[in-house]
Scaffold this motif. Structure first.
Motif: not given
Length: 320
Positions: A204, A206, A209-210, A242, A244, A316, A319
């Motif tokens: 995903s 997110f 990015r992590r 990213v 929520s 942006y 998420r």
């Protein structure tokens, strides 16, 4: 040179789909050069003055692989996978180039995990593709000196091999033994970074990015351990947010800190104000402001994250 290359049916379908969703025309331009090697600089996305894009392939060794690779990069952008930008400068072009080159390499390797998985699903990566990719590293990246001297290419090898490991993700048994023989130290360091990057499933925006942020931190720790000066990837490279739905509704102060940086904002030409994630300590964006008083900073902190992102036009992703 041709503008109408012959492509396999899955790649033709991908091209059609990307063209349908991209906001401007995309044309292909393929040079006649065939090196027998695959490298990820064999093609480039070239934006034109009229807003259209030319996908220029410089090496036609494996058109299905190279064209699908570039198209999938575009598709990831369209699907909200986080882009990286370089909004600040240290004031030293050489230092800027070093930081940006390593950052782009790490960002791309994380993206290639997603792209490679899709290419294998499409049937684009064949045994011949793998051999050409192996040659694209073994024939170009110099082997480590056998006398233990530092030839200045260690981290070029490490990051190139990190990309090689990403290419062979879930197919480790196809990794060539020659890489371990040619690059023993760099291969071990690349494996460390790869383990960091893939510690959690990358499925995903997110997760990508992590993975990028964690690999930045581990690469900088590696530099320090080996006696080199760490690079400030966390404050030099902006990785698009990213977030929520809950984070978007929170006050900005609950999601980001505003850092008064010593770097210079490339747009304002003044000292930069950086939005640093509270959870990962990575820059998400630079505020496009020449000055920022304490009162103005407090006003930003009081607003919702969504409002601040909208005010400054920050792209942006939400998420899932």
């Amino acid at each position: 040179m041709t503008n109408d290359p012959e492509l396999s049916a899955p790649v033709q379908d991908l091209l059609k789909d990307v063209r349908a969703h991209f906001p401007a025309p995309i044309t292909l331009q393929v040079d006649d050069n065939i090196s027998g090697r695959i490298t990820h600089d064999a093609a480039q996305q070239e934006m034109q003055k009229d807003g259209s894009m030319v996908l220029h392939v410089y090496d036609a060794t494996d058109l299905d692989y190279t064209v699908s690779h570039e198209l999938l990069h575009i598709e990831m952008y369209l699907k909200g996978f986080p882009a990286m930008s370089l909004p600040v400068t240290t004031g030293d072009p050489k230092v800027d180039d070093q930081i940006s080159a390593t950052a782009v390499s790490i960002h791309n390797s994380a993206s290639h995990l997603v792209i490679g998985a899709e290419q294998r699903r499409m049937g684009v990566i064949t045994n011949q593709t793998e051999q050409a990719f192996i040659s694209g590293i073994s024939d170009i990246v110099p082997a480590e000196p056998t006398d233990g001297t530092d030839d200045g290419h260690l981290f070029y090898r490490v990051l190139t091999l990190l990309d090689g490991l990403a290419f062979f993700a879930d197919n480790e048994d196809h990794l060539p033994a020659e890489w371990l023989q040619m690059y023993p130290e760099a291969f071990e360091d690349a494996q460390r970074l790869y383990a960091t990057m893939t510690a959690k499933v990358i499925d995903s925006p997110f997760a990508v990015r992590r993975a990028i942020v964690k690999t930045f931190k581990d690469f900088d720790a590696m530099l320090d351990e080996l006696g080199y000066v760490p690079m400030p990837h966390d404050q030099f490279c902006a990785i698009a947010p990213v977030l929520s739905q809950r984070q978007l509704k929170l006050e900005f102060r609950q999601v980001y800190d505003i850092l008064h940086s010593d770097f210079v904002n490339r747009t304002t030409k003044e000292k930069a104000f950086l939005a640093i994630g509270k959870s990962d300590r990575q820059m998400a964006f630079a505020l496009p402001l020449k000055t920022l008083s304490q009162d103005d900073a407090l006003k930003i902190y009081d607003r919702t994250t969504a409002d601040v992102l909208k005010q400054f036009g920050i792209i942006y992703s939400v998420r899932n």
